[in-house]
Design an enzyme around this catalytic site. Structure first.
Site, PDB file in Angstrom:
ATOM      1  N   THR A 137     -28.667   3.078  44.103  1.00 17.10           N
ATOM      2  CA  THR A 137     -28.946   4.198  44.940  1.00 17.10           C
ATOM      3  C   THR A 137     -29.357   5.004  44.114  1.00 17.10           C
ATOM      4  OG1 THR A 137     -27.121   3.567  47.179  1.00 17.10           O
ATOM      5  CG2 THR A 137     -29.161   5.514  47.064  1.00 17.10           C
ATOM      6  N   HIS A 183     -33.811   8.336  42.581  1.00 20.15           N
ATOM      7  CA  HIS A 183     -34.725   8.537  40.756  1.00 20.15           C
ATOM      8  C   HIS A 183     -35.617   8.457  40.865  1.00 20.15           C
ATOM      9  CE1 HIS A 183     -34.683   9.991  36.495  1.00 20.15           C
ATOM     10  NE2 HIS A 183     -35.427   9.415  37.296  1.00 20.15           N
ATOM     11  N   GLU A 184     -36.315   7.483  41.554  1.00 21.72           N
ATOM     12  CA  GLU A 184     -37.928   6.737  40.626  1.00 21.72           C
ATOM     13  C   GLU A 184     -38.122   7.513  42.366  1.00 21.72           C
ATOM     14  OE1 GLU A 184     -39.362   4.710  38.395  1.00 21.72           O
ATOM     15  OE2 GLU A 184     -37.190   4.502  37.605  1.00 21.72           O
ATOM     16  N   HIS A 236     -40.042  10.647  41.268  1.00 18.75           N
ATOM     17  CA  HIS A 236     -41.111  10.895  41.156  1.00 18.75           C
ATOM     18  C   HIS A 236     -42.430  11.011  41.675  1.00 18.75           C
ATOM     19  CE1 HIS A 236     -39.064  10.580  36.336  1.00 18.75           C
ATOM     20  NE2 HIS A 236     -38.676   9.339  36.719  1.00 18.75           N
ATOM     21  N   ASP A 266     -38.884  13.517  34.949  1.00 21.26           N
ATOM     22  CA  ASP A 266     -37.141  13.302  34.230  1.00 21.26           C
ATOM     23  C   ASP A 266     -36.892  14.658  33.511  1.00 21.26           C
ATOM     24  OD1 ASP A 266     -36.859  10.817  35.104  1.00 21.26           O
ATOM     25  OD2 ASP A 266     -37.910  10.285  33.071  1.00 21.26           O
TER      26      ASP A 266
END
Length: 213
Positions: free
Chosen positions: A154, A159-160, A163, A169
């Protein structure tokens, strides 16, 4: 059109793709990717190339979402970003990530549906998970099987998705920062953005709303 056919139709765009790696995964055996492989993937070090690719994905998604909102004549409080799912193995993680982001920010809302701005897909890739865009309003989040077994899945997915919403990052950050990715190690299971990350996303998408006026 099925989501599997999406991959075929995007294969020709791979040469122009920009990608953003999300987690500094441990070295893995070379495997064959099941999706169109982006030509350029920056190192897992938070380089300027990472930031440029993140901005390209964010710009493409915002442009697509803004265009649809303007066409509909809808200037609501939040911009709606629509996604599709071609990653059945990660359905629960994607749902959890969407819930986390929608409860964390107010100027952008993630919704699954057709006429999407980006999509999730899955497979094996020794480079791990990443976000990729062709720079023309089309993009996807690739979720790697091995990496999602090593790290909290998760957290990887959220996190992706960060973006897509415009966050770069920051691997040197603590576990409390979602965009620190794999920096804090595999024991980190936090999948929520911290206050600074939430504020940054709200600021970015508030500016996007201004351009509709």
């Amino acid at each position: 059109m099925s989501h599997r056919r999406i991959l075929t139709s995007l294969a020709g765009l791979a040469a122009a793709a920009l990608a953003v790696p999300a987690f500094a995964a441990a070295p893995a055996a070379q495997v064959t990717s099941t999706t169109a492989a982006p030509t350029t993937i920056a190192a897992y070090t938070g380089s300027p190339q990472d930031e440029a690719a993140t901005k390209a994905f964010y710009d493409a998604v915002m442009k697509s979402a803004r265009a649809k909102q303007a066409k509909a004549g809808n200037k609501a409080a939040a911009v709606t970003v629509t996604y599709a799912v071609d990653a059945p193995s990660f359905r629960s993680e994607i749902n959890a990530s969407t819930s986390i982001w929608n409860s964390s920010v107010s100027n952008v809302t993630l919704v699954e549906g057709s006429n999407y701005d980006f999509y999730y897909t899955e497979g094996n890739d020794s480079r791990g998970s990443y976000a990729s865009t062709d720079g023309h309003g089309g993009g996807y989040i690739f979720l790697d099987y091995a990496q999602n077994q090593q790290y909290n899945s998760t957290r990887v997915t959220a996190h992706e998705t960060g973006h897509v919403l415009g966050l770069p990052d920051h691997y040197s950050g603590p576990c409390s920062e979602l965009m620190s990715g794999g920096g804090p190690g595999t024991s980190c299971t936090n999948a929520h953005p911290d206050a600074n990350e939430r504020n940054r996303v709200n600021t970015l998408w508030a500016n996007g709303l201004t351009t509709l006026d």
